[in-house]
Design a protein around this motif. Sequence first.
Motif, PDB file in Angstrom:
ATOM      1  N   LEU A 104       0.837  -1.208   0.000  1.00 50.28           N
ATOM      2  CA  LEU A 104       0.000   0.000   0.000  1.00 50.28           C
ATOM      3  C   LEU A 104       0.871   1.256   0.000  1.00 50.28           C
ATOM      4  N   ASP A 105       1.900   1.296   0.813  1.00 47.56           N
ATOM      5  CA  ASP A 105       2.786   2.472   0.872  1.00 47.56           C
ATOM      6  C   ASP A 105       3.401   2.780  -0.484  1.00 47.56           C
ATOM      7  N   GLU A 106       3.760   1.733  -1.221  1.00 41.72           N
ATOM      8  CA  GLU A 106       4.350   1.937  -2.554  1.00 41.72           C
ATOM      9  C   GLU A 106       3.327   2.534  -3.523  1.00 41.72           C
ATOM     10  N   LEU A 107       2.076   2.167  -3.358  1.00 44.97           N
ATOM     11  CA  LEU A 107       1.032   2.688  -4.245  1.00 44.97           C
ATOM     12  C   LEU A 107       0.679   4.134  -3.916  1.00 44.97           C
ATOM     13  N   LEU A 108       1.030   4.566  -2.717  1.00 42.50           N
ATOM     14  CA  LEU A 108       0.769   5.950  -2.307  1.00 42.50           C
ATOM     15  C   LEU A 108       1.985   6.850  -2.537  1.00 42.50           C
ATOM     16  N   ALA A 109       3.114   6.255  -2.901  1.00 43.40           N
ATOM     17  CA  ALA A 109       4.353   7.010  -3.078  1.00 43.40           C
ATOM     18  C   ALA A 109       4.383   7.697  -4.444  1.00 43.40           C
ATOM     19  N   ALA A 110       5.272   8.676  -4.563  1.00 40.47           N
ATOM     20  CA  ALA A 110       5.360   9.457  -5.804  1.00 40.47           C
ATOM     21  C   ALA A 110       5.722   8.591  -6.998  1.00 40.47           C
ATOM     22  N   GLU A 111       6.505   7.550  -6.761  1.00 36.88           N
ATOM     23  CA  GLU A 111       6.955   6.713  -7.882  1.00 36.88           C
ATOM     24  C   GLU A 111       5.983   5.565  -8.195  1.00 36.88           C
ATOM     25  N   ALA A 112       4.809   5.585  -7.609  1.00 39.23           N
ATOM     26  CA  ALA A 112       3.790   4.562  -7.885  1.00 39.23           C
ATOM     27  C   ALA A 112       3.369   4.631  -9.346  1.00 39.23           C
ATOM     28  N   PRO A 113       2.845   3.525  -9.886  1.00 34.85           N
ATOM     29  CA  PRO A 113       2.335   3.580 -11.262  1.00 34.85           C
ATOM     30  C   PRO A 113       1.303   4.705 -11.414  1.00 34.85           C
ATOM     31  N   GLU A 114       1.321   5.330 -12.594  1.00 33.46           N
ATOM     32  CA  GLU A 114       0.392   6.429 -12.849  1.00 33.46           C
ATOM     33  C   GLU A 114      -1.051   5.972 -12.624  1.00 33.46           C
ATOM     34  N   GLY A 115      -1.805   6.766 -11.913  1.00 36.69           N
ATOM     35  CA  GLY A 115      -3.220   6.452 -11.689  1.00 36.69           C
ATOM     36  C   GLY A 115      -3.479   5.566 -10.481  1.00 36.69           C
ATOM     37  N   ALA A 116      -2.420   5.170  -9.762  1.00 44.65           N
ATOM     38  CA  ALA A 116      -2.602   4.225  -8.650  1.00 44.65           C
ATOM     39  C   ALA A 116      -3.500   4.813  -7.562  1.00 44.65           C
ATOM     40  N   ARG A 117      -3.271   6.063  -7.214  1.00 44.40           N
ATOM     41  CA  ARG A 117      -4.097   6.676  -6.163  1.00 44.40           C
ATOM     42  C   ARG A 117      -5.559   6.734  -6.581  1.00 44.40           C
ATOM     43  N   ARG A 118      -5.786   7.024  -7.846  1.00 45.22           N
ATOM     44  CA  ARG A 118      -7.168   7.114  -8.326  1.00 45.22           C
ATOM     45  C   ARG A 118      -7.844   5.741  -8.230  1.00 45.22           C
ATOM     46  N   LEU A 119      -7.144   4.699  -8.619  1.00 42.57           N
ATOM     47  CA  LEU A 119      -7.722   3.357  -8.502  1.00 42.57           C
ATOM     48  C   LEU A 119      -7.995   3.017  -7.037  1.00 42.57           C
ATOM     49  N   LEU A 120      -7.064   3.353  -6.162  1.00 38.59           N
ATOM     50  CA  LEU A 120      -7.236   3.032  -4.735  1.00 38.59           C
ATOM     51  C   LEU A 120      -8.523   3.626  -4.165  1.00 38.59           C
ATOM     52  N   GLU A 121      -8.943   4.786  -4.701  1.00 36.15           N
ATOM     53  CA  GLU A 121     -10.146   5.449  -4.182  1.00 36.15           C
ATOM     54  C   GLU A 121     -11.387   4.567  -4.299  1.00 36.15           C
ATOM     55  N   TYR A 122     -11.363   3.622  -5.242  1.00 39.54           N
ATOM     56  CA  TYR A 122     -12.548   2.796  -5.493  1.00 39.54           C
ATOM     57  C   TYR A 122     -12.458   1.410  -4.849  1.00 39.54           C
ATOM     58  N   VAL A 123     -11.323   1.103  -4.257  1.00 40.25           N
ATOM     59  CA  VAL A 123     -11.079  -0.258  -3.756  1.00 40.25           C
ATOM     60  C   VAL A 123     -11.621  -0.396  -2.336  1.00 40.25           C
ATOM     61  N   ASP A 124     -12.377  -1.459  -2.105  1.00 38.01           N
ATOM     62  CA  ASP A 124     -12.876  -1.736  -0.751  1.00 38.01           C
ATOM     63  C   ASP A 124     -11.823  -2.467   0.068  1.00 38.01           C
ATOM     64  N   VAL A 125     -11.266  -3.528  -0.496  1.00 32.73           N
ATOM     65  CA  VAL A 125     -10.212  -4.285   0.200  1.00 32.73           C
ATOM     66  C   VAL A 125      -9.049  -4.491  -0.759  1.00 32.73           C
ATOM     67  N   LEU A 126      -7.852  -4.167  -0.285  1.00 34.55           N
ATOM     68  CA  LEU A 126      -6.624  -4.342  -1.059  1.00 34.55           C
ATOM     69  C   LEU A 126      -5.837  -5.499  -0.454  1.00 34.55           C
ATOM     70  N   VAL A 127      -5.550  -6.514  -1.268  1.00 34.41           N
ATOM     71  CA  VAL A 127      -4.682  -7.601  -0.819  1.00 34.41           C
ATOM     72  C   VAL A 127      -3.300  -7.253  -1.331  1.00 34.41           C
ATOM     73  N   ASP A 128      -2.404  -6.836  -0.443  1.00 34.75           N
ATOM     74  CA  ASP A 128      -1.144  -6.231  -0.898  1.00 34.75           C
ATOM     75  C   ASP A 128       0.083  -7.090  -0.603  1.00 34.75           C
ATOM     76  N   GLY A 129       1.147  -6.788  -1.326  1.00 32.71           N
ATOM     77  CA  GLY A 129       2.443  -7.403  -1.089  1.00 32.71           C
ATOM     78  C   GLY A 129       2.738  -8.562  -2.023  1.00 32.71           C
ATOM     79  N   PRO A 130       4.031  -8.795  -2.259  1.00 32.51           N
ATOM     80  CA  PRO A 130       4.433  -9.897  -3.140  1.00 32.51           C
ATOM     81  C   PRO A 130       4.188 -11.244  -2.479  1.00 32.51           C
ATOM     82  N   TYR A 131       4.123 -12.280  -3.298  1.00 35.20           N
ATOM     83  CA  TYR A 131       4.084 -13.641  -2.762  1.00 35.20           C
ATOM     84  C   TYR A 131       5.493 -14.016  -2.320  1.00 35.20           C
ATOM     85  N   VAL A 132       5.623 -14.477  -1.087  1.00 34.42           N
ATOM     86  CA  VAL A 132       6.924 -14.905  -0.552  1.00 34.42           C
ATOM     87  C   VAL A 132       6.831 -16.397  -0.242  1.00 34.42           C
TER      88      VAL A 132
END
Length: 171
Positions: A104-132
Amino acid sequence: MSEPRLRVLRIVEGTSVDGPGLRTSIYFAGCAHHCPGCHNPQSWDFGAGSPMSVAEIMAVIDYNGADVTFSGGDPFYQSTAAAVLAAEIKKRGLGLWVFTGFLLDELLAAEAPEGARRLLEYVDVLVDGPYVAALRDTSLLFRGSSNQRLIDLQAMRATGTTAPILWSPSF
Ligand code: SF4
């Protein structure tokens, strides 16, 4: 302005594995996280699948009338167009979960993919982070490894907090 098109691997109707209830899951093509042990490496190719318009995808969503999940691949590499689709989904009053390899922090950062903040506005639940792979746990709900979080963005917006609130099932 022409309608945006999204690169879609497949649409799965009536699935129960990508969030609560029966859902319509949109699998977006393309992922640059390249997590070792990824369950779906064929989804990494940004040229895989087919281009679809928002209207074409919404026709499938409307036919089912179910809540929606964006997965992949990683939908945030197509954030700007995915946000247009997400806005249509929310106009119908449907729920929206999104799976991403970003934090989530990466999606809120300046270097996030273009439009990420706008998409986040519509998301109810975000499943975040890489698969480890070292943190793989098959008992986890809706995620593959224990570092991944089910973040209740809807609850965060409602309470005005920036600290992640974890989603928990009501069933
Ligand atoms: S983020 Fe998901 S799709 Fe992308 S490499 Fe990791 S596990 Fe695979």
